[in-house]
Every structure is written in C-alpha cells, then in structure tokens.
Design an enzyme around this catalytic site. Structure first.
Site, PDB file in Angstrom:
ATOM      1  N   HIS A 555       0.820  -1.218   0.000  1.00  0.00           N
ATOM      2  CA  HIS A 555       0.000   0.000   0.000  1.00  0.00           C
ATOM      3  C   HIS A 555       0.854   1.268   0.000  1.00  0.00           C
ATOM      4  O   HIS A 555       0.319   2.374  -0.133  1.00  0.00           O
ATOM      5  CB  HIS A 555      -0.921  -0.003   1.231  1.00  0.00           C
ATOM      6  CG  HIS A 555      -2.229   0.672   0.984  1.00  0.00           C
ATOM      7  ND1 HIS A 555      -2.417   1.653   0.030  1.00  0.00           N
ATOM      8  CD2 HIS A 555      -3.437   0.525   1.595  1.00  0.00           C
ATOM      9  CE1 HIS A 555      -3.660   2.068   0.053  1.00  0.00           C
ATOM     10  NE2 HIS A 555      -4.315   1.398   0.994  1.00  0.00           N
ATOM     11  N   ASP A 559      -2.491   1.999  -4.409  1.00  0.00           N
ATOM     12  CA  ASP A 559      -3.718   2.349  -3.690  1.00  0.00           C
ATOM     13  C   ASP A 559      -4.802   1.307  -3.960  1.00  0.00           C
ATOM     14  O   ASP A 559      -4.714   0.516  -4.907  1.00  0.00           O
ATOM     15  CB  ASP A 559      -4.203   3.736  -4.113  1.00  0.00           C
ATOM     16  CG  ASP A 559      -3.252   4.839  -3.662  1.00  0.00           C
ATOM     17  OD1 ASP A 559      -2.624   4.664  -2.601  1.00  0.00           O
ATOM     18  OD2 ASP A 559      -3.136   5.853  -4.375  1.00  0.00           O
TER      19      ASP A 559
END
Length: 583
Positions: A555, A559
């Site tokens: 992450h 995204d």
C-alpha cells in the site's frame, strides 16, 4: 627483505584487547594474502585474522592464550622470504645465493648416507616431477549476489578417494542448497572448513591430492593405525579414543551446535568435557553457548549447584548420534514437515532447520517492510476448466508436458500487468523502480512432499513466452524444486509472484509479499458452486466452476483503487477465456 608487522586488530569501538586462541601457521611457513593467520577472541566476538601480505611467517611475538592490546605487534611476515623449519634460521639474502650450492651438496650427502628414505627425502624426490598436484577446492560462486556459503555435510572423509565430478560436499546459501563436485580425481588430503562453517566465495575449503601425492595420502593413515595398534590392544585403544573424543571439546557437538574457539578454550582450561559442554543451555543464536553461558556454568559447578552428567560406558569407539536423528527424542523440525509427533510432555522444544529459519526471517522482514493489503475476487473459471479437460491429452501428446491451470493463469496475469505496469515494480527508499521484464515467481514446495519448505523459482522474461513456453517453464522449475536441483540464478530477479494455496484444498489466503516485489497473487481451490446466472430469459441457478483469487500488495505505492482495478481486469480475462481456443 621486506618485513611486515601484523598487529592485534580493532574488533569494535569498545574492544581494547584480544586473546590469541590459535595460530593457523607456524614460524617458517608460507602464508598467502588474506589467508587465515591466527584465531583471536575478544569479549565481543571470536574471529579469524587474515594475513595482510603474502610471505613467510618469520616470527611470532605473542603466544597462544596471550592477551594483547589492540595495535600491538603479534607477528612479523617476510614478503620476500622462503619457507624454513622452526629449528632452522632463515638465511640472509646475501648468503642465500652463495650458500645454495653447498646446501645442495649437503642434501646430496644426506641422501647417500641414509639407506632408508625419510619423509623429507621422499618429498624432494616427488618435487622433481612425480609428486602430482595438490589442488585447492574453493567455495563456489552460487549466483551473482551470493558472497558466502555454509558447509552442510562432507560426502567424503580425509583419505577417501574421489572421482572427478563426484559429489564432494553439500553447501547451503541464502538462495539454494546444492552439491559441490570434485574438480579432479584423487584423494581428499585435507578438509579446511568443517561442517556448519560459513566460508566466503573463493576461499579454500579442501585439498585434493593427485598422482603420487594421492597414493601417499592413505599410507600416512595406515602408518598411524599400525603405530596405534602396536602401542596397545585394540579394545584399550578404542576405549581410550572414545573417552578422549568424549572429553575434548569439539568444534561441532553431537547435537549439531557450533562451539567457538573461546568457549572451547575456557572449557579446556576448566576441565569441562564435551558431554558437559553439550548439556549447557546456550543463549546465543541457534542455541550457541556464549562466553557468559560457560562462565556461569563454571561458577555454578564450583558452587556445587550443578553436577557433571555421568559418562556412559561404551564397549568401543562409537560415533555420537545427534538427538535430531533419533526417533524417540526429535529435536529439530524440517521446513515443510507435517507429521510432527505429539509431545509426550507438557511442552517440547524443537529446533528449526536452516530453511525454516530463512523462511521465518523473510516473512517477518516482508511484514516489517511493506504495508500489506489483500483484496479478493470470486472468479468463474468454467470456460478454463472445460478447455483444459478437452485439450490436456492433446497438449501432452504435442509437447510432452502435463497441462495445469498455473500457466493459463499466468498468461492472464501477464496481460493485465501490461495494462497496470505499477504492479510489476519495486520500492527502493523513496524511489519506485518500474520493471520492463515480467519475471514471474512461482511458490513451489522444495523436495519430495514439500519437506524442504517453500521456495520461489522465477520464469525470466515471462512476457515473451506463449502458453506452451509458460507450461514448459512451470513444469521444469517444479521438477527441479522437487529434486533440489535449482540454480541460484533461477531464484533471483523476480518481479511478481504466484502462490497456489488451492493445491491443498484452501479456499483463499492472504499471502505475504516476496521482497522486494510489491504484489503477490494467490489462487484458491477450484470447486463447483451453485451460482445465479443472468440470461435473456431471466435469472437462473447453474453449477459453475468457481475460484477465489487474492492479491496482497504494498500500500506504500499501490492504492486500493489501482489494486482493485488490476484484480477486476484479471477476473475479466479469466472469465472471458475462449473455450474454442487452439492450443
């Protein structure tokens, strides 16, 4: 004559002195640059000290067990000197050329006067051309990034004959375990690195003797044996040898633990037997006994708080069997071992093997490095299942390869990665490194039944392969993994990985990213499930082949929207697979 002083090295900021454990060379012996000259111990570490220059060791200024301050001279090396024995003095440079003829004459007289050949005369004769060679076996380079290897096991003992390309030993690196063949046929004359020892690439680990040098090697052993038998009865000798082996601290114990020179030195001084040493619980890495551990044991023994373990009487010399190899008291666990027996006591401690520890370290490091997020898709793979069932026999006839689902899935993943290149990248600090080539890693079981743990071989430039090429690569890598025949280069350079937890019947999972990659895909078991189908005649319930697909991603750079979009594209490609497609 160029003399070089060897000084006690600085082994850490707070270390002000070191103790000499053992000299690897004697006065008069030649030493190469970076070859081990001696072994020292400090209160922080035990280590080997390499020679700063190539030459002859002409003087030792500090004896074994002597403690010397950092920076103080401990030896002198003559870079232009020639080897000599300890009872001889090295001849000055001016005298060498003048005395050469007289020395040769003296040697000739000695040869004529002595009817029986001695060792020195025999060596001189051999040097004239019949001696053969003494070939160094070095730690091999097992991949570009591999700088050292650990010796797992020697397949041959000193004195054993070995053929060219015959397995000499087995080594392990952080990439792969492999067997090392002998470079030449001959006799294993010397082992320079023991089992469990980690050696840098290019360093000598053994000496192979060829020619007459080889034929003379076993004779020395025979002489020793005959001398030993002449000094006493075989039973007495065996008992004595057994007690010596049991009492003298060894480098590697029967429990597989490594004992440092400092620990062995303290044990020797305090009269601690090998059996006692093995009974000490170590606080170091892999249960190793540290300096503080053995000193604490010495204090407790002097205070009468502990008793030395009783020695079992033996009828003869026996090799100790490590507890890890006994059925009753298993102390180690293989990386992929499943049939672990239930403990007899409330708690039983088992040691991880090297592969298990490596896997553990990699997994923890990955979780500490990447911000893991996992997303799932429920994929209808009915078209793929039907196509494979219809074409697997034909595929095998044409290619000789069994068709599995893995290459079909990889083909779809590669197509989706082409549209989402960020998935095929890595992170270095605050930089994102996008990769042109898609080097696809496949998590496979190592060894028969997966007992060797899990490993990730890589299909290089997978984007350039068709389905047959991918199937061939998958099959070849899986076979090599089962046979433990993977090369280090086949385990590096991966840019994304696939793991198949469906092979053991699992529906879904949250796989851990294989660093330094940023994503790992996982496929669950394919099973028939009732599904609502939308048709022009309305909704119907049908039986479809369904599979859960997961992807764990980093992450830090990917995204949720990007990761979700990629998974959506993969799902679309798999579900729209053409069931009429040609092979």
């Amino acid at each position: 004559m160029a003399k070089v002083e060897v000084v006690m090295p600085q082994m850490g900021e707070s270390v002000m002195e070191g103790t000499i454990i053992e000299w690897a060379k004697k006065v008069g012996e030649r030493v190469e640059a970076d070859e081990t000259l001696l072994e020292i111990a400090t209160d922080k570490v035990d280590t080997e000290v390499p020679s700063p220059e190539a030459g002859v060791l002409i003087e030792i200024l500090a004896k074994e067990d002597e403690t010397v301050e950092v920076g103080q001279p401990i030896a002198i090396i003559d870079t232009e000197g020639e080897e000599f024995t300890e009872d001889e003095e090295p001849a000055p440079e001016k005298e060498k050329s003048a005395d050469k003829s007289s020395v040769n004459a003296e040697k000739s007289k000695v040869k004529e006067e002595e009817p029986e050949p001695d060792i020195s005369a025999e060596e001189e004769t051999l040097e004239d051309g019949d001696k053969g060679e003494r070939i160094e076996v070095v730690m091999p380079q097992m991949g570009e990034s591999v700088m050292e290897g650990t010796i797992i096991e020697w397949a041959k003992k000193v004195g054993d004959s070995v053929e060219a390309d015959e397995t000499l030993l087995e080594i392990a690196t952080d990439k792969v375990d492999t067997e090392v063949p002998s470079p030449e046929s001959g006799i294993l004359a010397e082992i320079l690195a023991e089992e469990g020892e980690t050696v840098e690439v290019g360093q000598p680990i053994a000496i192979i003797a060829t020619g007459k040098a080889a034929s003379s090697a076993p004779l020395k052993e025979e002489k020793k044996d005959s001398a030993a038998s002449s000094n006493g009865s075989p039973e007495t000798d065996q008992t004595d040898a057994g007690s010596v082996a049991n009492s003298t601290p060894q480098r590697i114990g029967s429990d597989g633990r490594f004992y440092s020179p400092l620990v062995r030195s303290i044990a020797k001084e305090e009269g601690i037997t090998m059996q006692e040493l093995e009974s000490i619980e170590g606080s170091g890495k892999d249960g190793r006994v540290s300096k503080s551990d053995i000193l604490s044991y010495v204090e407790e023994r002097k205070a009468g708080k502990t008793e030395a373990p009783s020695e079992e009487k033996s009828s003869g010399l026996q090799k100790p069997v490590p507890e890890s190899k006994t059925a009753a008291g298993k102390k180690t666990i293989s990386a992929g071992e499943l049939n672990v027996s239930r403990p007899h006591q409330n708690m039983e401690i088992v040691k991880m093997d090297r592969m298990r520890k490596m896997i553990a370290e990699h997994m923890v490091r990955s979780k500490q490095t990447s911000a893991h997020v996992t997303t799932f898709s429920d994929v209808d793979v009915t078209n793929i299942v039907k196509w494979r069932e219809s074409n697997k026999n034909k595929f095998y006839e044409q290619t000789g390869i069994k068709l599995t689902y893995t290459p079909i899935f990889i083909e779809a993943f590669i197509q989706a990665i082409g549209e989402f290149p960020l998935i095929n990248s890595s992170v270095d600090g605050d930089e994102i490194h996008l990769k042109k080539d898609i080097n696809f890693g496949i998590a496979v079981a190592l060894g028969e039944g997966g007992k060797g743990g899990l490993i990730v071989p890589v299909i290089k430039q997978a984007q350039d392969k068709n389905l047959i090429g991918l199937a061939n690569s998958v099959s070849e890598l899986a076979l090599k993994a089962r046979n433990k025949d993977l090369s280090p280069d086949e385990l590096i350079g991966g840019t994304i990985t696939l793991t198949n937890y469906g092979s053991v019947g699992n529906l879904m999972g949250t796989p851990i990213i294989h660093q330094p990659q940023v994503a790992i895909l996982g496929t669950g078991v394919i099973e028939k499930r009732p599904v609502v189908l939308e048709t022009e005649h309305g909704d119907l319930i049908g039986i479809r082949h369904k599979m859960y697909l997961s992807m764990s991603y980093d992450h830090r750079i990917i995204d949720g929207a990007h990761g979700g979009a990629f998974m959506g594209r993969v799902k679309q490609l798999l579900e729209s697979f053409d069931p009429k497609r040609a092979i």
